[in-house]
Design an enzyme around this catalytic site. Structure first.
Site, PDB file in Angstrom:
ATOM      1  N   CYS A 117       0.886 -96.211  22.179  1.00 15.83           N
ATOM      2  CA  CYS A 117       2.145 -95.560  22.408  1.00 15.83           C
ATOM      3  C   CYS A 117       3.015 -95.975  23.772  1.00 15.83           C
ATOM      4  O   CYS A 117       3.908 -95.692  23.907  1.00 15.83           O
ATOM      5  CB  CYS A 117       1.808 -93.938  22.654  1.00 15.83           C
ATOM      6  SG  CYS A 117       0.807 -93.282  21.495  1.00 15.83           S
ATOM      7  N   HIS A 258       7.042 -90.414  27.044  1.00 18.45           N
ATOM      8  CA  HIS A 258       6.468 -90.360  25.793  1.00 18.45           C
ATOM      9  C   HIS A 258       6.349 -88.877  25.143  1.00 18.45           C
ATOM     10  O   HIS A 258       5.664 -88.121  25.891  1.00 18.45           O
ATOM     11  CB  HIS A 258       5.060 -91.308  25.814  1.00 18.45           C
ATOM     12  CG  HIS A 258       4.257 -90.970  24.554  1.00 18.45           C
ATOM     13  ND1 HIS A 258       4.768 -91.169  23.268  1.00 18.45           N
ATOM     14  CD2 HIS A 258       2.871 -90.647  24.107  1.00 18.45           C
ATOM     15  CE1 HIS A 258       3.868 -91.202  22.484  1.00 18.45           C
ATOM     16  NE2 HIS A 258       2.647 -90.644  23.028  1.00 18.45           N
ATOM     17  N   ASN A 288       4.664 -86.749  17.466  1.00 18.09           N
ATOM     18  CA  ASN A 288       4.197 -88.030  18.410  1.00 18.09           C
ATOM     19  C   ASN A 288       4.483 -89.106  17.343  1.00 18.09           C
ATOM     20  O   ASN A 288       3.714 -89.435  16.605  1.00 18.09           O
ATOM     21  CB  ASN A 288       3.072 -87.837  18.621  1.00 18.09           C
ATOM     22  CG  ASN A 288       2.444 -89.126  19.635  1.00 18.09           C
ATOM     23  OD1 ASN A 288       2.959 -90.162  19.887  1.00 18.09           O
ATOM     24  ND2 ASN A 288       1.087 -89.059  20.391  1.00 18.09           N
TER      25      ASN A 288
HETATM   26  O1  UT7 Z   1       0.140 -90.432  22.366  1.00 13.92           O
HETATM   27  C1  UT7 Z   1      -1.211 -90.167  22.600  1.00 13.92           C
HETATM   28  C2  UT7 Z   1      -1.934 -89.292  21.542  1.00 13.92           C
HETATM   29  N1  UT7 Z   1      -2.665 -88.226  22.063  1.00 13.92           N
HETATM   30  C3  UT7 Z   1      -2.304 -87.093  22.732  1.00 13.92           C
HETATM   31  O2  UT7 Z   1      -1.404 -86.969  23.316  1.00 13.92           O
HETATM   32  C4  UT7 Z   1      -3.108 -85.841  22.377  1.00 13.92           C
HETATM   33  C5  UT7 Z   1      -3.449 -85.130  23.849  1.00 13.92           C
HETATM   34  N2  UT7 Z   1      -4.375 -84.029  23.526  1.00 13.92           N
HETATM   35  C6  UT7 Z   1      -3.392 -82.847  22.989  1.00 13.92           C
HETATM   36  O3  UT7 Z   1      -2.305 -82.757  22.810  1.00 13.92           O
HETATM   37  C7  UT7 Z   1      -4.308 -81.476  22.705  1.00 13.92           C
HETATM   38  O4  UT7 Z   1      -5.893 -81.646  23.202  1.00 13.92           O
HETATM   39  C8  UT7 Z   1      -4.528 -81.289  21.238  1.00 13.92           C
HETATM   40  C9  UT7 Z   1      -3.126 -80.504  21.059  1.00 13.92           C
HETATM   41  C10 UT7 Z   1      -4.912 -82.133  20.500  1.00 13.92           C
HETATM   42  C11 UT7 Z   1      -5.362 -80.141  20.978  1.00 13.92           C
HETATM   43  O5  UT7 Z   1      -4.994 -78.822  22.042  1.00 13.92           O
HETATM   44  P1  UT7 Z   1      -6.385 -78.151  22.762  1.00 13.92           P
HETATM   45  O6  UT7 Z   1      -5.719 -77.198  23.471  1.00 13.92           O
HETATM   46  O7  UT7 Z   1      -7.028 -79.492  23.694  1.00 13.92           O
HETATM   47  O8  UT7 Z   1      -7.300 -77.801  21.569  1.00 13.92           O
HETATM   48  P2  UT7 Z   1      -8.753 -77.909  21.413  1.00 13.92           P
HETATM   49  O9  UT7 Z   1      -8.987 -79.312  20.894  1.00 13.92           O
HETATM   50  O10 UT7 Z   1      -9.451 -77.454  22.618  1.00 13.92           O
HETATM   51  O11 UT7 Z   1      -9.176 -76.823  20.020  1.00 13.92           O
HETATM   52  C12 UT7 Z   1      -8.934 -75.442  20.736  1.00 13.92           C
HETATM   53  C13 UT7 Z   1      -9.346 -74.753  19.223  1.00 13.92           C
HETATM   54  C14 UT7 Z   1     -10.570 -75.261  18.529  1.00 13.92           C
HETATM   55  O12 UT7 Z   1     -11.198 -74.047  17.954  1.00 13.92           O
HETATM   56  P3  UT7 Z   1     -12.363 -73.249  18.785  1.00 13.92           P
HETATM   57  O13 UT7 Z   1     -13.547 -74.402  18.727  1.00 13.92           O
HETATM   58  O14 UT7 Z   1     -11.845 -73.029  20.049  1.00 13.92           O
HETATM   59  O15 UT7 Z   1     -12.650 -72.361  17.956  1.00 13.92           O
HETATM   60  C15 UT7 Z   1     -10.038 -76.250  17.511  1.00 13.92           C
HETATM   61  O16 UT7 Z   1     -11.052 -76.271  16.695  1.00 13.92           O
HETATM   62  O17 UT7 Z   1      -8.253 -75.179  18.388  1.00 13.92           O
HETATM   63  C16 UT7 Z   1      -8.802 -75.352  17.079  1.00 13.92           C
HETATM   64  N3  UT7 Z   1      -7.914 -76.487  16.451  1.00 13.92           N
HETATM   65  C17 UT7 Z   1      -6.961 -76.136  15.475  1.00 13.92           C
HETATM   66  N4  UT7 Z   1      -6.508 -74.857  15.182  1.00 13.92           N
HETATM   67  C18 UT7 Z   1      -5.536 -74.618  14.260  1.00 13.92           C
HETATM   68  C19 UT7 Z   1      -8.019 -77.893  16.496  1.00 13.92           C
HETATM   69  N5  UT7 Z   1      -6.903 -78.249  15.840  1.00 13.92           N
HETATM   70  C20 UT7 Z   1      -6.131 -77.072  15.313  1.00 13.92           C
HETATM   71  C21 UT7 Z   1      -5.320 -77.141  14.390  1.00 13.92           C
HETATM   72  N6  UT7 Z   1      -4.666 -75.860  13.958  1.00 13.92           N
HETATM   73  N7  UT7 Z   1      -4.263 -78.063  13.757  1.00 13.92           N
END
Ligand code: UT7
Length: 331
Positions: A117, A258, A288
């Site tokens: 990115c 970004h 993204n």
């Molecule tokens: O260019 C660089 C690329 N990457 C990034 O910039 C990504 C950086 N990271 C992020 O943006 C965030 O970490 C995410 C958006 C990917 C995830 O957000 P988060 O607040 O860190 O969520 P999490 O991974 O802790 O997940 C929270 C919950 C989980 O459920 P439990 O374990 O709490 O029951 C996940 O299973 O949300 C669940 N989950 C979803 N639920 C609905 C994960 N993905 C999804 C989804 N829809 N798409």
């Protein structure tokens, strides 16, 4: 040949987004997710996916064509083509070579930049240095991605985040001093490559039936870890560049970060102590788009009147690697 003392300026920009709009509700038909979750955690409402047969090079060429037109130059003046992408049409030859051919550009230096990115920001900094060397006259820098081709549509934690598109800029020289690309920095830390990677398809895990079965040819990400690192390196890159260019954060007319996650952008604005109105955000529309993201945002910012002559603009990005980079532009 340029004088090594000339200013290097952005002469024109362009972008291209594929036609197909995929909303969060559309994504909820594919994986167990919801518009509410995606918007709350990321700010994304929709993204664009390329059509069948529409490759990264085609999107790159479309954005580049618009940037060349915007610059008002004769395409034969271009003697450097840089394409930043982590989704090239094929491992080799480079997408930059394909763009050279598709646009009928001169048979000049052309190569790809792989900094995920951060690629477009790296590209602007590399092009600036190469133009400053006096060995090149006009550079085409493109960030382009077809991420839909490497997304795992069985992994809801990644497939809802990304989109396709391309952003481009033409850089050249100006006799006016103190304008244009007034400073840039970049960095990388390769100690944890697995937090964001495409494991198979290279020499470590060549593509094969085992890697396909293990879904290793798709993008893998530890979202939480990337989030933490992103907040840290975007903030650090921005403050380092402000110090290097002796610019006060209050004097920035616009920051173009970004476009990965609204919460990452929020923490950047808080760290820099700048109002959110001074930050360009379009991730709600495109998700993204990796190396294309800053290029698309810059083009939209310019053509929507958000950038005026004399403005100072900070472009900042982070990505897989981990990589990060920033560049300061005075218009
Ligand atoms: O260019 C660089 C690329 N990457 C990034 O910039 C990504 C950086 N990271 C992020 O943006 C965030 O970490 C995410 C958006 C990917 C995830 O957000 P988060 O607040 O860190 O969520 P999490 O991974 O802790 O997940 C929270 C919950 C989980 O459920 P439990 O374990 O709490 O029951 C996940 O299973 O949300 C669940 N989950 C979803 N639920 C609905 C994960 N993905 C999804 C989804 N829809 N798409």
């Amino acid at each position: 040949m340029n004088s090594p003392l000339s200013s290097i300026v952005i002469l024109g920009t362009g972008s291209y987004l594929p036609e197909r709009i995929v909303t969060n509700d559309d994504m909820a038909q594919i994986v167990e997710t919801s518009d509410e979750w995606i918007q709350a955690r990321t700010g994304i409402r929709q993204r664009r996916f390329a059509a069948e047969g529409e490759n990264t090079s085609h999107m790159a060429s479309a954005a580049a064509r618009r940037a060349i037109e915007d610059a008002g130059i004769d395409p034969t003046e271009i003697d450097l083509i840089l394409v930043a992408t982590m989704t090239p049409d094929m491992p080799f030859p480079s997408t930059a070579c394909l763009v050279q051919s598709q646009l009928g550009l001169p048979q000049c230096t052309a190569f790809d930049i792989q900094a995920a990115c951060t690629g477009y920001v790296y590209g602007l900094n590399i092009a600036t240095s190469m133009l400053q060397s006096g060995n090149y006259n006009k550079a085409l820098v493109v960030g382009a991605e077809k991420l839909s081709g490497i997304l795992d549509f069985e992994d809801r934690s990644t497939c809802v985040l990304f989109g396709d598109g391309a952003g481009a800029a033409v850089l050249g020289c100006s006799d006016v001093s103190g304008v244009g690309m007034i400073g840039g920095i970049g960095g990388a830390d390769g100690s944890n490559p697995e937090i964001l990677c495409q494991p198979a398809g290279g020499s470590a895990i060549p593509p094969g039936t085992d890697s396909l079965a293990a879904r290793q040819h798709f993008l893998k990400m530890n979202g939480k870890e990337i989030f933490k690192q992103a907040v840290r390196v975007m903030g650090q890159a921005s403050t380092d560049l402000l110090e290097k260019t002796a610019v006060d954060a209050d004097d920035l007319a616009l920051i173009i970060p970004h476009q990965a996650n609204l919460r990452i952008i929020d923490s950047l604005t808080k760290r820099l102590g700048i109002p959110v109105d001074n930050v360009f955000i379009n991730l709600q529309d495109y998700g993204n788009t990796s190396a294309a993201s800053v290029g698309i945002a810059l083009d939209e910012a310019r053509h929507s009147g958000r950038i005026k002559t004399g403005d100072l603009t900070l472009l900042v990005a982070f990505g897989a690697g981990l990589t990060w980079g920033a560049t300061m532009v005075k218009w």
